[in-house]
Scaffold this motif. Structure first.
Motif, PDB file in Angstrom:
ATOM      1  N   LEU A   1       0.867  -1.127  -0.081  1.00 39.50           N
ATOM      2  CA  LEU A   1       0.150  -0.153   0.159  1.00 39.50           C
ATOM      3  C   LEU A   1       0.960   1.306   0.192  1.00 39.50           C
ATOM      4  N   GLU A   2       1.808   1.427   0.992  1.00 40.55           N
ATOM      5  CA  GLU A   2       2.498   2.641   0.958  1.00 40.55           C
ATOM      6  C   GLU A   2       3.381   2.730  -0.338  1.00 40.55           C
ATOM      7  N   VAL A   3       3.895   1.593  -0.895  1.00 38.61           N
ATOM      8  CA  VAL A   3       4.467   2.064  -2.216  1.00 38.61           C
ATOM      9  C   VAL A   3       3.640   2.164  -3.261  1.00 38.61           C
ATOM     10  N   ALA A   4       2.247   1.719  -3.328  1.00 38.45           N
ATOM     11  CA  ALA A   4       1.473   2.077  -4.657  1.00 38.45           C
ATOM     12  C   ALA A   4       1.274   3.563  -4.198  1.00 38.45           C
ATOM     13  N   TRP A   5       0.933   4.100  -2.920  1.00 39.26           N
ATOM     14  CA  TRP A   5       0.646   5.593  -2.736  1.00 39.26           C
ATOM     15  C   TRP A   5       1.719   6.416  -3.036  1.00 39.26           C
ATOM     16  N   ALA A   6       3.113   5.897  -2.779  1.00 40.80           N
ATOM     17  CA  ALA A   6       4.247   6.844  -3.196  1.00 40.80           C
ATOM     18  C   ALA A   6       4.290   6.988  -5.019  1.00 40.80           C
TER      19      ALA A   6
ATOM     20  N   LEU B   1      -8.229   0.144  -8.679  1.00 38.92           N
ATOM     21  CA  LEU B   1      -7.338   0.956  -8.029  1.00 38.92           C
ATOM     22  C   LEU B   1      -7.890   1.525  -6.492  1.00 38.92           C
ATOM     23  N   GLY B   2      -9.176   1.882  -6.727  1.00 44.09           N
ATOM     24  CA  GLY B   2      -9.896   2.252  -5.608  1.00 44.09           C
ATOM     25  C   GLY B   2      -9.834   1.521  -4.329  1.00 44.09           C
ATOM     26  N   GLU B   3     -10.034   0.201  -4.859  1.00 44.67           N
ATOM     27  CA  GLU B   3     -10.117  -0.953  -3.703  1.00 44.67           C
ATOM     28  C   GLU B   3      -8.762  -1.162  -3.023  1.00 44.67           C
ATOM     29  N   VAL B   4      -7.919  -1.057  -3.946  1.00 42.59           N
ATOM     30  CA  VAL B   4      -6.448  -1.239  -3.242  1.00 42.59           C
ATOM     31  C   VAL B   4      -6.095   0.186  -2.494  1.00 42.59           C
ATOM     32  N   MET B   5      -6.353   1.341  -2.646  1.00 46.03           N
ATOM     33  CA  MET B   5      -6.051   2.440  -2.148  1.00 46.03           C
ATOM     34  C   MET B   5      -6.795   2.843  -0.946  1.00 46.03           C
ATOM     35  N   LEU B   6      -8.253   2.347  -1.198  1.00 46.13           N
ATOM     36  CA  LEU B   6      -9.295   2.718   0.191  1.00 46.13           C
ATOM     37  C   LEU B   6      -9.357   1.622   1.023  1.00 46.13           C
ATOM     38  N   ASP B   7      -9.706   0.478   0.436  1.00 45.55           N
ATOM     39  CA  ASP B   7     -10.203  -0.735   1.155  1.00 45.55           C
ATOM     40  C   ASP B   7      -9.102  -1.080   1.982  1.00 45.55           C
ATOM     41  N   GLU B   8      -7.769  -0.956   1.650  1.00 47.75           N
ATOM     42  CA  GLU B   8      -7.018  -1.594   2.692  1.00 47.75           C
ATOM     43  C   GLU B   8      -6.632  -0.275   3.759  1.00 47.75           C
ATOM     44  N   GLN B   9      -6.915   0.841   3.610  1.00 45.71           N
ATOM     45  CA  GLN B   9      -7.184   1.858   4.568  1.00 45.71           C
ATOM     46  C   GLN B   9      -8.139   1.438   5.579  1.00 45.71           C
ATOM     47  N   ALA B  10      -9.136   1.043   4.944  1.00 47.59           N
ATOM     48  CA  ALA B  10     -10.513   0.626   5.901  1.00 47.59           C
ATOM     49  C   ALA B  10      -9.929  -0.532   6.827  1.00 47.59           C
ATOM     50  N   LEU B  11      -9.066  -1.654   5.987  1.00 53.63           N
ATOM     51  CA  LEU B  11      -8.761  -2.795   6.741  1.00 53.63           C
ATOM     52  C   LEU B  11      -7.615  -2.217   7.860  1.00 53.63           C
ATOM     53  N   ALA B  12      -6.906  -1.128   7.455  1.00 51.00           N
ATOM     54  CA  ALA B  12      -5.920  -0.909   8.472  1.00 51.00           C
ATOM     55  C   ALA B  12      -6.611  -0.288   9.672  1.00 51.00           C
ATOM     56  N   LEU B  13      -8.064  -0.017   9.554  1.00 53.94           N
ATOM     57  CA  LEU B  13      -8.421   0.537  10.716  1.00 53.94           C
ATOM     58  C   LEU B  13      -9.372  -0.552  11.512  1.00 53.94           C
TER      59      LEU B  13
END
Length: 848
Positions: free
Chosen positions: A59-64, A179-191
């Motif tokens: 996730l971090e690499v994808a965002w970067a 793309l949205g699932e990777v960027m947003l859903d993983e953030q939800a999973l992180a929470l």
């Protein structure tokens, strides 16, 4: 350059179309030059999205990477806006005017400045303007310059296009939606706290992976060595892992690490504490050690090969193994040449054959190897089997005391030579004893040696052994050279000269008689009977070829006994049965009966062909040459002071310093006469004259030799020519009383004569096959009696020699199939062969 004047309306109407198109080209040109970096960045980003590369990134690499792409797009867009300028109408006119000769557009726009009031000047100017106005009809739109190579030095735009093409061909537009699932859903999973787990059994077990999230039972059995992977999602410390199955005591990670992997090495539990946690009790199923054992006694197979049946089993399959044999010194009869301690040698190791198509968890096979030439052949050894599994575990069998199988020799002389070879390999300090024993064996060669060549070879080996031993030069290469020579000589003496079918048959009969007299094992009986059967078949085939040359075999009553192939097979089976039962007296009587039948068939061969007459003449020449060689030996003995008066002409007496010889079968009177002749000075001349006469006889035979122009006939003439040259040299040496040189030349002549006879025999066989095909097709051979050999077997008809009757049928076919399969298994187990060859042999075995 176009001035500041206005374009006349009529001229503007005339240039409207090319001017608009040129203006559009200028716009495209400036857009391409300004915005190519931007669309290069966008195309690379689109291709990555189509291929779904974002799904494989952390996730971090994808965002970067996403942020870098946005920044690159903004920067390139800003630079493009800064560079871009909309094209003006005057710029389009300037570019269009530059393509016309004389720049007519600029002329039409210009004003008459000099001589404006002069009528002549005005007329000239109007004429010039009219001419330029007409040239405006040639105006065409100017193509834009879209080449960017001077701006894009590294071709980045083409790289972006290639990536986009790959994404369109091999990617999918559905990947863009993730793309949205990777960027947003993983953030939800992180929470939100959650976990995942897998159990991967070792690959060789063949068991599937287990997804722990789907397993609700509390108890779980997995193979020992399985890899467990646990991933924890959410805030750090919300979920923790506790396990006791790995037995780790060092480098243990924190219980809250988001990703952990460990192996199941013992029974224990795995527990995930926290929201949605779970617990399992795991049992580690141990990988059993493979088991292997002998499935029967180690036996001597055909040709003295070792055959060791074994059975192996393992819970997940055996992947390899070997049989290891070491010398059992306690069981060795330490007498004679075995008194000394043996030289150290590596154990005998042979790779085990594995089943190819079957299940390797439990199977039975037979390991086959030929150790006839090994120093431990026919000596006690301890054999041990070993098996391996994929886990690297090794299982061994109980040691089994066996006699290492090897070839057995029935000829007494061959047995003595092989025993001397064994003693030399046992310990090279036995060299003196071996030389003494072999000299004693060859002391009285009469009745022991069938060939002077064998006697000469043995004496040469003995002298070489003594010379090396006296000089202390018995190193490894010397021992290998001597044992190789002793082995070849023993085999030659045991098998004899088997180039002729009749000689092979008689030799097989002699060996069978020796086995009956001395006793033999069942395996040796089977080998000897197989050799006897093959010799009979070869002899019958030779007779069929002779009939194919046009000889009509006639057998009168009382001169030949005709038996059918079935009766012959029954007699041979009965003979083998009697020998296996130990009824040697009855077996000897039956063998004598077969001998009489063979002798009757030998006597019924009819009149010889020209080829046979030539063979008989060459055979007589060979015998006479051997006789001359024997007499040259005797003269060499006398020359060196090692002979006594009153010996027979060909008798070899006790050697002096280096003397040797063979008894030629003459009487004592002849020996005295020969000695007296030598005293008169004519002995040597007599041998030389006889050598000359033999050379002249060979020349006569070569003139009448059949097969002129054929490969076999030419090869025979070439070999006989070499024999004649060697005879000439021998004659010269005899006249010069150089008996040692004469012996060498005579040995060369003997060898060349034998080679010539072999070539001639091959040519006769080929000629017989060709003539049989012609006569069979032309005459039909309707006479049944003429188409049977002396033992009653049909020799075929038409273009065939022989029939398919009783050839590899029934038991013979099955026996031959087993022999081929055993040979393939033996070769596949030889570790010295290359991996490619053994893989090919395994594929052949898989077909069976």
């Amino acid at each position: 350059m176009i001035g500041q004047g206005k374009l006349p309306p009529e001229v503007g109407q005339r240039l409207r179309r090319p001017l608009v198109l040129t203006l559009i080209g200028l716009f495209a040109e400036r857009v391409a030059r300004a915005f190519w970096p931007l669309w290069t960045v966008l195309l690379l980003a689109c291709s990555a999205l189509l291929l779904g590369l974002h799904e494989f990134l952390v996730l971090e690499v994808a965002w970067a990477i996403g942020i870098l792409v946005v920044l690159a797009a903004l920067v390139t867009f800003g630079l493009a806006v800064r560079r871009f300028r909309f094209p003006r109408r005057r710029e389009a006119l300037e570019r269009l005017d530059a393509t016309l000769p004389g720049r007519p557009i600029a002329t039409v726009i210009d004003r008459h400045a000099i001589g404006a009031g002069d009528a002549g000047s005005e007329a000239i100017w109007q004429t010039h303007v009219g001419r330029m106005t007409r040239r405006l009809d040639e105006a065409r739109a100017v193509e834009p310059d879209l080449r960017l190579s001077r701006f894009d030095l590294f071709g980045l735009r083409y790289v972006a296009l290639l990536c986009l093409a790959v994404g369109l061909l091999f990617g999918s537009f559905l990947k863009v939606g993730t793309l949205g699932e990777v960027m947003l859903d993983e953030q939800a999973l992180a929470l939100e706290s959650s976990w995942e787990g897998w159990v991967e059994p070792p690959y060789y077990t063949g068991r599937p992976n287990l997804y722990l999230n789907d397993i609700t039972q509390a108890w779980l059995a997995v193979p020992e060595g399985s890899l467990v992977t646990i991933r924890l999602y959410g805030g750090v410390g919300d979920l923790t892992l506790h396990e006791t199955v790995s037995g780790r005591t060092r480098d243990v990670p924190a219980a809250s690490d988001p990703s952990q992997s460990f192996s199941v090495n013992q029974d224990g539990e795995i527990r995930i504490d926290g929201p949605g946690g779970r617990e399992w009790t795991m049992q580690a199923e141990a990988d059993l050690v493979p088991e292997i054992e002998f499935a029967g006694p180690v036996t001597r197979g055909e040709g003295g090969r070792m055959e060791a049946p074994f059975a192996a089993r393992d819970d997940y399959g055996v992947v390899g193994g070997w049989i290891e044999m070491i010398l059992d010194e306690e069981e060795v009869d330490r007498r004679y040449g075995l008194v000394l301690d043996p030289e150290p040698r590596d154990p005998v190791v042979l790779e085990l054959p594995l089943t190819i198509a079957g299940d390797r968890s439990e199977f039975s096979e037979t390991v086959i190897g030929d150790f006839s030439r090994h120093p431990w052949a026919n000596l006690p050894v301890r054999a041990e089997l070993a098996a391996l599994d994929d886990a690297g575990q090794q299982g061994v069998s109980e040691p089994q005391p066996v006699i290492l199988p090897g070839r057995r020799f029935f000829d007494p002389l061959a047995q003595a030579i092989i025993e001397g070879r064994r003693d030399l390999l046992w310990n090279r300090e036995n060299a003196g004893r071996v030389a003494q024993v072999l000299r004693s064996v060859s002391h009285g060669p009469e009745g022991v040696f069938r060939s002077a060549t064998d006697f000469m070879m043995l004496r040469f080996i003995v002298r070489r052994l003594e010379a090396r031993a006296s000089l202390g030069r018995l190193d490894d290469p010397s021992v290998e050279e001597l044992e190789e020579a002793l082995w070849n000589l023993a085999v030659q003496i045991e098998e004899g000269d088997l180039s002729d079918a009749l000689a092979r048959l008689r030799r097989a009969e002699e060996r069978l008689a020796e086995a009956i007299q001395n006793g033999a094992s069942d395996e040796e009986i089977a080998d000897l009977m197989r050799e006897f059967r093959e010799a009979i078949r070869d002899y019958l085939r030779q007779l069929a070829e002779q009939q194919g040359e046009g000889q009509n075999q006639q057998f009168a009553e009382g001169e030949a006994m005709e038996i059918g192939p079935q009766e012959l097979d029954a007699l041979l089976d009965r003979l083998q049965e009697l020998m296996e039962q130990g009824r040697m007296a009855e077996a000897a009587q039956l063998l004598e009966q077969l001998r009489r039948m063979m002798e009757n068939s030998f006597a019924s061969r009819g009149q010889p062909s020209p080829g046979q007459e030539a063979m008989e003449g060459l055979a007589e020449t060979l015998r006479e040459q051997q006789g001359l060689s024997d007499e040259a030996f005797r003269d060499l003995q006398e020359q060196r002071g090692g002979s006594q008066a009153g010996r027979s002409l060909g008798n070899l007496g006790r050697e002096g310093s280096d003397g040797e010889g063979l008894r030629h079968g003459e009487g004592g009177q002849q020996g005295q006469g020969g000695q007296q002749g030598q005293q008169q000075g004519g002995g040597e001349g007599s041998l030389a004259d006889r050598q000359l006469a033999l050379r002249q006889e060979l020349n006569r035979q070569m003139q009448n030799l059949p097969g002129v122009g054929t490969p076999g006939g030419d090869a025979a003439r070439e070999s006989l020519g070499r024999a004649g040259d060697a005879m000439d040299l021998a004659e010269e040496d005899l006249r010069n009383e150089d008996f040692a040189g004469a012996l060498e030349d005579q040995a060369d002549a003997i060898e060349a004569l034998r080679e010539g006879m072999r070539n001639l025999a091959d040519q006769m066989a080929q000629q017989g096959q060709n003539q049989a095909g012609q006569q069979g097709a032309g005459n039909g051979w309707n006479n049944d009696g003429a188409n049977r050999d002396p033992l009653g077997r049909d020799v075929g008809g038409g273009s065939r020699i022989g029939t398919d009757e009783h050839l590899l049928q029934g038991d013979d076919l099955q026996r031959r199939a087993r022999e081929i399969l055993d040979e393939l298994r033996r070769r596949s187990g030889e570790m010295e062969r290359s991996e490619e060859e053994r893989d090919y042999l395994r594929r052949l075995l898989e077909r069976f």
